[in-house]
Design an enzyme around this catalytic site. Structure first.
Site, mmCIF file in Angstrom:
data_model
loop_
_atom_site.group_PDB
_atom_site.id
_atom_site.type_symbol
_atom_site.label_atom_id
_atom_site.label_comp_id
_atom_site.label_asym_id
_atom_site.label_seq_id
_atom_site.Cartn_x
_atom_site.Cartn_y
_atom_site.Cartn_z
ATOM 1 N N GLU A 280 0.824 -1.215 0.000
ATOM 2 C CA GLU A 280 0.000 0.000 0.000
ATOM 3 C C GLU A 280 0.860 1.268 0.000
ATOM 4 O OE1 GLU A 280 -3.111 0.748 -0.382
ATOM 5 O OE2 GLU A 280 -4.080 -1.214 -0.318
ATOM 6 N N GLU B 266 2.163 1.680 -3.481
ATOM 7 C CA GLU B 266 1.123 2.100 -4.420
ATOM 8 C C GLU B 266 0.756 3.574 -4.259
ATOM 9 O OE1 GLU B 266 -1.249 -2.192 -4.758
ATOM 10 O OE2 GLU B 266 -2.333 -0.420 -4.055
ATOM 11 N N GLU B 267 0.599 4.004 -2.999
ATOM 12 C CA GLU B 267 0.089 5.360 -2.771
ATOM 13 C C GLU B 267 1.171 6.429 -2.863
ATOM 14 O OE1 GLU B 267 -2.377 5.692 0.718
ATOM 15 O OE2 GLU B 267 -3.861 4.292 -0.076
#
Lengths: 245, 245
Positions: free
Chosen positions: A132, A135-136
């Site tokens: 995560e 990804e962010e």
């Protein structure tokens, strides 16, 4: 376990299923599972008419079950919890990696928050946290510890939620934010984060921020992740400061 | 969110649903949920034909969803994890409350184990631990700490599993075992438990037993449970030795 794949008309399926159940009963079978892909939605009604109940569903299939004997139903439970992670990533200038979200609960609120996300079915918590953050924000990290977790119960849909606060060590520092979900991503001094208004007004956010701050000073024992058996996909999380295997 | 309750024939339902979706689209609605009780299994096929997919199911209903706009589907995830607890209960003679199970994985194995069980949807982990000990052994307890947890991924059904090791303090001592699931229940010296053959042969059991043994000597910081906001059903678990709110 019957994994239906080919289309079938329900007037052909129903008598076949009835004959099969009768045969399984004679063979002493207990739990019978029928997996119907969504393309075979026409077979749901005839399966229910033969005494099956729903067990669970995913986007593309429905699983039905039937416990044949008179003994109490020993079928495994359905999944009850959604699992999420929040990632606490601090660099050696005591700055924390934070984001502002475009959509969802935090839309329009001017709140800096940890990168967060849902742990996929079959995914390890420690892996999900690293994924995560990448990804962010584009930042590479290494999982260190779980500092805390929160269990909440959702009114909507009735499901429950487990949210794990993970501490990660950054391995890269140049942010490339994801455009679809993230409005802003930035390294921000930890004290500024802890003291932001939103945290002061929301107790569980305040506690989490202060736990992270305590950890950043080195005086907090979280749970680290250990694979007890090499090879097996199976992590045990415990206080690695207090217990060394 | 449409909560269907009354029986309806599918040839009446289908055109009604089509007209409704068209109206919802004009109104700018995004996510549409239709809950069909199992008695209305005849309406599953017509709902799928109108472009709905499955979201999740419980024994007695199926939830279908349809994301109307062209934007990416922002519907919440389905539950992915089954949550379980194991209860470490020790009296002041350093004896641990252990059981032998009649059915399931431990059937026929001569293994003393913690009382264990599944956390129900909507139930707190700390409450579930107290409930399971009471059900299996008749012993009243108070929740103290989570000492460790384990995440595993099941081949069968694809779901994942979170298992929390909870330390509880006994408030009563006379065992009344549950007959349907439990073959034997007994207070057993902790060292005998830690050293039993099964634990020595199964690393994650060995680690858990040794973590409990470390805790019994007072030198291990687990996670205690705190409600950040009074009133709200929402527990935060963290190292209460190292962080005092």
């Amino acid at each position: 376990m019957v994994d239906m794949k080919e289309p079938m008309e329900s007037h052909i399926y129903a008598p076949l299923l009835r004959a099969s159940v009768s045969q399984w009963r004679q063979q002493g079978k207990k739990g019978v599972w029928i997996k119907l892909p969504i393309q075979l939605a026409n077979l749901v009604e005839p399966t229910v008419k033969e005494g099956f109940r729903y067990h669970h569903a995913e986007s593309d299939y429905l699983m039905l079950v039937h416990w044949i004997p008179d003994s109490p139903d020993a079928l495994p439970a359905n999944a009850s919890h959604i699992v999420g992670i929040g990632a606490f990533v601090m660099n050696n200038k005591r700055e924390v990696l934070l984001v502002k979200e475009k959509h969802g609960y935090f839309e329009g609120k001017d709140v800096w928050k940890f990168p967060t996300g849902v742990v996929n079915q079959g995914e390890d918590i420690c892996t999900a946290a690293v994924r995560e953050v990448k990804e962010e924000t584009g930042i590479d990290t290494e999982f260190m510890e779980i500092l805390a977790f929160r269990q909440t119960h959702k009114q909507f849909l009735g499901k429950s939620d487990l949210f794990f606060v993970c501490m990660l060590r950054p391995l890269s520092f140049d942010i490339t934010k994801q455009d679809s979900e993230i409005k802003a991503a930035q390294w921000i001094p930890i004290d500024e984060y802890v003291n932001q208004t939103y945290n002061r007004e929301h107790k569980s956010f305040e506690y989490i921020a202060r736990i992270c701050s305590t950890k950043s000073q080195g005086s907090y024992g979280g749970f680290s992740a250990v694979r007890p058996s090499s090879g097996k996909q199976n992590y045990l999380y415990f206080n690695g400061q207090d217990f060394k295997p």
